[in-house]
Design a protein around this motif. Structure first.
Motif, PDB file in Angstrom:
ATOM      1  N   SER A 111       0.731  -1.201   0.027  1.00  0.00           N
ATOM      2  CA  SER A 111       0.096  -0.083   0.154  1.00  0.00           C
ATOM      3  C   SER A 111       0.751   1.301  -0.205  1.00  0.00           C
ATOM      4  O   SER A 111       0.256   2.411  -0.160  1.00  0.00           O
ATOM      5  N   GLU A 113       3.005   2.411  -2.319  1.00  0.00           N
ATOM      6  CA  GLU A 113       3.069   2.837  -3.689  1.00  0.00           C
ATOM      7  C   GLU A 113       4.405   3.620  -3.897  1.00  0.00           C
ATOM      8  O   GLU A 113       4.291   4.596  -4.475  1.00  0.00           O
ATOM      9  N   SER A 114       5.355   3.042  -3.273  1.00  0.00           N
ATOM     10  CA  SER A 114       6.588   3.545  -3.632  1.00  0.00           C
ATOM     11  C   SER A 114       7.690   2.359  -3.682  1.00  0.00           C
ATOM     12  O   SER A 114       7.407   1.173  -3.559  1.00  0.00           O
TER      13      SER A 114
END
Length: 154
Positions: A111, A113-114
């Motif tokens: 979660s 997102e990197s």
């Protein structure tokens, strides 16, 4: 410097007590303090959403069992390197992570997102364990690994 959601979460962990962070009445004050400290509003909001997602996942029914083998989906393998997956396995073998906490860690990592590297995995593991009742000893052991430089296999 581009601050990420994990930078915000690390700052919260290092500077605030867990009850301060999870107190709904205190979150507006914390948001103001974080933005005043230079964190972008979007990343601060994402950090609190991340913590909310952790709470939701924590209340989900338990999956996996002791001694089970975790098979990673291709999408997970694309994000989690062999080193990261090996570290999670290592923590399970040490008894620091349970099957349930491992799944929470994986879900929370995805979660972000990197880009995910070993340092991020260590921090997310620590943040997950700190949020789990009864996992204080495991979090304490992991904290040594998070702050220790070098490889995780000693």
């Amino acid at each position: 410097m581009k601050e990420t959601v994990l930078d915000v979460l690390m700052f919260l962990f290092e500077n605030y007590h867990d009850t301060e962070v999870h107190d709904d009445d205190n979150q507006d004050t914390l948001r103001d303090e974080l933005t005043a400290a230079g964190f972008p509003v979007d990343e601060v909001n994402h950090a609190f959403a991340w913590l909310g997602g952790l709470e939701e996942q924590r209340q989900a029914p338990a999956i996996g069992s002791r001694g089970s083998i975790r098979v990673y989906a291709p999408e997970e393998m694309a994000v989690l390197s062999t080193e990261c997956r090996g570290f999670l396995f290592y923590l399970e073998q040490l008894g620091i992570l349970t099957a349930e906490s491992r799944e929470l860690v994986i879900e929370r990592l995805l979660s972000l997102e990197s880009d995910i590297d070993l340092e991020r995995v260590k921090w997310v593991c620590l943040l997950v364990l700190v949020s789990q009742p009864g996992e204080e000893e495991s979090a304490w052991h992991l904290e040594d690994m998070v702050y220790a430089p070098g490889p995780f296999l000693h």
